[in-house]
Design a protein around this motif. Sequence first.
Motif, PDB file in Angstrom:
ATOM      1  N   GLY A   1     -10.483  53.110 -38.557  1.00  0.00           N
ATOM      2  CA  GLY A   1     -10.512  52.907 -40.004  1.00  0.00           C
ATOM      3  C   GLY A   1     -11.220  51.618 -40.394  1.00  0.00           C
ATOM      4  O   GLY A   1     -11.956  51.570 -41.389  1.00  0.00           O
ATOM      5  N   VAL A   2     -11.018  50.566 -39.592  1.00  0.00           N
ATOM      6  CA  VAL A   2     -11.692  49.291 -39.851  1.00  0.00           C
ATOM      7  C   VAL A   2     -13.197  49.433 -39.659  1.00  0.00           C
ATOM      8  O   VAL A   2     -13.998  48.972 -40.486  1.00  0.00           O
ATOM      9  N   VAL A   3     -13.598  50.072 -38.568  1.00  0.00           N
ATOM     10  CA  VAL A   3     -15.029  50.285 -38.293  1.00  0.00           C
ATOM     11  C   VAL A   3     -15.662  51.127 -39.399  1.00  0.00           C
ATOM     12  O   VAL A   3     -16.762  50.818 -39.878  1.00  0.00           O
ATOM     13  N   GLY A   4     -14.966  52.175 -39.820  1.00  0.00           N
ATOM     14  CA  GLY A   4     -15.471  53.011 -40.905  1.00  0.00           C
ATOM     15  C   GLY A   4     -15.659  52.219 -42.188  1.00  0.00           C
ATOM     16  O   GLY A   4     -16.653  52.403 -42.910  1.00  0.00           O
ATOM     17  N   THR A   5     -14.710  51.326 -42.479  1.00  0.00           N
ATOM     18  CA  THR A   5     -14.829  50.470 -43.664  1.00  0.00           C
ATOM     19  C   THR A   5     -16.069  49.589 -43.574  1.00  0.00           C
ATOM     20  O   THR A   5     -16.842  49.478 -44.534  1.00  0.00           O
ATOM     21  N   GLY A   6     -16.275  48.956 -42.415  1.00  0.00           N
ATOM     22  CA  GLY A   6     -17.426  48.079 -42.230  1.00  0.00           C
ATOM     23  C   GLY A   6     -18.753  48.805 -42.370  1.00  0.00           C
ATOM     24  O   GLY A   6     -19.683  48.317 -43.028  1.00  0.00           O
ATOM     25  N   ILE A   7     -18.846  49.992 -41.787  1.00  0.00           N
ATOM     26  CA  ILE A   7     -20.082  50.775 -41.868  1.00  0.00           C
ATOM     27  C   ILE A   7     -20.350  51.237 -43.295  1.00  0.00           C
ATOM     28  O   ILE A   7     -21.488  51.181 -43.787  1.00  0.00           O
ATOM     29  N   ALA A   8     -19.300  51.686 -43.991  1.00  0.00           N
ATOM     30  CA  ALA A   8     -19.465  52.179 -45.366  1.00  0.00           C
ATOM     31  C   ALA A   8     -19.942  51.062 -46.296  1.00  0.00           C
ATOM     32  O   ALA A   8     -20.840  51.267 -47.125  1.00  0.00           O
ATOM     33  N   LEU A   9     -19.359  49.868 -46.164  1.00  0.00           N
ATOM     34  CA  LEU A   9     -19.761  48.756 -47.022  1.00  0.00           C
ATOM     35  C   LEU A   9     -21.185  48.293 -46.708  1.00  0.00           C
ATOM     36  O   LEU A   9     -21.959  47.976 -47.621  1.00  0.00           O
ATOM     37  N   THR A  10     -21.547  48.267 -45.435  1.00  0.00           N
ATOM     38  CA  THR A  10     -22.924  47.909 -45.058  1.00  0.00           C
ATOM     39  C   THR A  10     -23.914  48.913 -45.628  1.00  0.00           C
ATOM     40  O   THR A  10     -24.991  48.545 -46.119  1.00  0.00           O
ATOM     41  N   ALA A  11     -23.556  50.195 -45.596  1.00  0.00           N
ATOM     42  CA  ALA A  11     -24.424  51.245 -46.146  1.00  0.00           C
ATOM     43  C   ALA A  11     -24.623  51.049 -47.644  1.00  0.00           C
ATOM     44  O   ALA A  11     -25.738  51.241 -48.163  1.00  0.00           O
ATOM     45  N   CYS A  12     -23.565  50.654 -48.363  1.00  0.00           N
ATOM     46  CA  CYS A  12     -23.680  50.402 -49.807  1.00  0.00           C
ATOM     47  C   CYS A  12     -24.641  49.247 -50.088  1.00  0.00           C
ATOM     48  O   CYS A  12     -25.472  49.317 -50.995  1.00  0.00           O
ATOM     49  N   SER A  13     -24.537  48.186 -49.283  1.00  0.00           N
ATOM     50  CA  SER A  13     -25.449  47.053 -49.443  1.00  0.00           C
ATOM     51  C   SER A  13     -26.890  47.469 -49.160  1.00  0.00           C
ATOM     52  O   SER A  13     -27.821  47.055 -49.865  1.00  0.00           O
ATOM     53  N   LEU A  14     -27.075  48.314 -48.152  1.00  0.00           N
ATOM     54  CA  LEU A  14     -28.414  48.793 -47.797  1.00  0.00           C
ATOM     55  C   LEU A  14     -29.026  49.635 -48.921  1.00  0.00           C
ATOM     56  O   LEU A  14     -30.206  49.475 -49.250  1.00  0.00           O
TER      57      LEU A  14
ATOM     58  N   ALA B   1     -14.054  42.508 -43.180  1.00  0.00           N
ATOM     59  CA  ALA B   1     -13.280  43.640 -42.649  1.00  0.00           C
ATOM     60  C   ALA B   1     -12.982  43.413 -41.170  1.00  0.00           C
ATOM     61  O   ALA B   1     -11.889  43.738 -40.684  1.00  0.00           O
ATOM     62  N   LEU B   2     -13.946  42.840 -40.451  1.00  0.00           N
ATOM     63  CA  LEU B   2     -13.732  42.528 -39.037  1.00  0.00           C
ATOM     64  C   LEU B   2     -12.708  41.414 -38.861  1.00  0.00           C
ATOM     65  O   LEU B   2     -11.715  41.564 -38.151  1.00  0.00           O
ATOM     66  N   TRP B   3     -12.930  40.292 -39.529  1.00  0.00           N
ATOM     67  CA  TRP B   3     -12.126  39.101 -39.260  1.00  0.00           C
ATOM     68  C   TRP B   3     -10.691  39.217 -39.776  1.00  0.00           C
ATOM     69  O   TRP B   3      -9.792  38.588 -39.236  1.00  0.00           O
ATOM     70  N   SER B   4     -10.471  40.010 -40.810  1.00  0.00           N
ATOM     71  CA  SER B   4      -9.109  40.145 -41.324  1.00  0.00           C
ATOM     72  C   SER B   4      -8.267  41.105 -40.489  1.00  0.00           C
ATOM     73  O   SER B   4      -7.042  41.141 -40.622  1.00  0.00           O
ATOM     74  N   SER B   5      -8.901  41.872 -39.614  1.00  0.00           N
ATOM     75  CA  SER B   5      -8.180  42.869 -38.808  1.00  0.00           C
ATOM     76  C   SER B   5      -8.187  42.555 -37.318  1.00  0.00           C
ATOM     77  O   SER B   5      -7.469  43.192 -36.547  1.00  0.00           O
ATOM     78  N   LEU B   6      -8.992  41.573 -36.907  1.00  0.00           N
ATOM     79  CA  LEU B   6      -9.210  41.338 -35.482  1.00  0.00           C
ATOM     80  C   LEU B   6      -7.925  40.934 -34.752  1.00  0.00           C
ATOM     81  O   LEU B   6      -7.691  41.354 -33.607  1.00  0.00           O
ATOM     82  N   ALA B   7      -7.077  40.124 -35.404  1.00  0.00           N
ATOM     83  CA  ALA B   7      -5.845  39.672 -34.743  1.00  0.00           C
ATOM     84  C   ALA B   7      -4.943  40.850 -34.394  1.00  0.00           C
ATOM     85  O   ALA B   7      -4.334  40.888 -33.314  1.00  0.00           O
ATOM     86  N   PHE B   8      -4.862  41.834 -35.302  1.00  0.00           N
ATOM     87  CA  PHE B   8      -4.026  43.003 -35.050  1.00  0.00           C
ATOM     88  C   PHE B   8      -4.585  43.844 -33.900  1.00  0.00           C
ATOM     89  O   PHE B   8      -3.844  44.391 -33.086  1.00  0.00           O
TER      90      PHE B   8
END
Length: 391
Positions: free
Chosen positions: A370-383, A232-239
């Motif tokens: 929105g990108v940060v929210g995506t990253g946090i939500a997916l990390t929470a699911c893994s946790l 989620a980070l690397w696919s959005s960082l350029a933008f």
Amino acid sequence: MKQELKENTGLPSSLLWILAIIAGISVANLYYNQPLLNLISHDLKVSEFSANLIAMTTQIGYALGLLFIIPLGDLYKRKTIILINFSILVVSLLTIATAPNIYIILLASLLTGICSVMPQIFVPIAAQFSTPETKGKNVGMIISGLLTGILASRVVSGIAGEYMGWRFIFYVAAVLMVVCVIIIMRILPDIPSNFRGKYSDLMKSLLSLVTDYPQLRISSLRAGIAFGSFLALWSSLAFKMEQAPFFAGNNVIGLLGLCGIMGALTASFIGRYVHILGVKRLNYIGCSLLFIAWLSLYIGQNSYAGIISGILLIDIGMQCIQLSNQTTIFALNPKASNRINTIFMTTYFAGGSLGTFLAGTFWHWFGWSGVVGTGIALTACSLVINIRAKK
């Protein structure tokens, strides 16, 4: 020089180093496009969302290759499979370099993703032929090469895109695949297959492995969802970086990959502690680092310090999660190492594709938040999966 390999007797260090380097060079094909998505968007006059589909399609292709090609490593000679895939990569990369529109790029990117799976044949080789005491270290070395390739590819493609245009790097990648073909032909021994039967029987056995080993399901899911957070980070960082306050060129965006390489180089070190700390504990450490990384990326989103800190933390955290899960699953059934790795890595990159798609979608709607929210939500699911897991 080719050397005969015997199970659990050790890998020559020279062969291990070459496999790690080729793993990095070949997996880089998946990530050259990420720092260039803004350039491709402008050049082909398509939206940022459409350009982001290139990254997602490449990840989907990789997941398909893992599912349908990597199991062949248990059925046929691995050397033959590797050579065929590298040869196809030459064609697909040249197609991207010369493509007149995004539709051809999407098709060629899918094929590039499918055929860039060869490092996932190298990982089971390291696991199968290393001595028991060096297994984690050697697998970690291949993963270090792979991850260094992922991150270095962003550096190289970002700089090349800034000064030579976005197509140049794909010509270079095609030449590198030709070099890899020559090296593999010269140094890789023929390795006997582990499965007797038809391809259909081989694919059916994947379902049996998923059913028979709950630990394989758990390890694959918690690592795959975390990888979605990582991408989620690397696919959005350029933008993000081309906007205010950075207004960064693709050379600067690519150079941020150097920060990630420091995290990738910790893989071999982390591999030594898998059996000491245990899988579950390393996953807690990894998820904690991912949460802190996303916090840094949100709070410090307008400073290089915040972005760089986030990149370092998210890469080290991802190593803890991937290595702990991937290293231990091979012990479940050593004779099915390629198929076990297929299940793990297919889930892993399906999670990566999900993270790429969600990040692109929420970037379009909500920007960096929105990108940060995506990253946090997916990390929470893994946790959550890790909390519920027995080990």
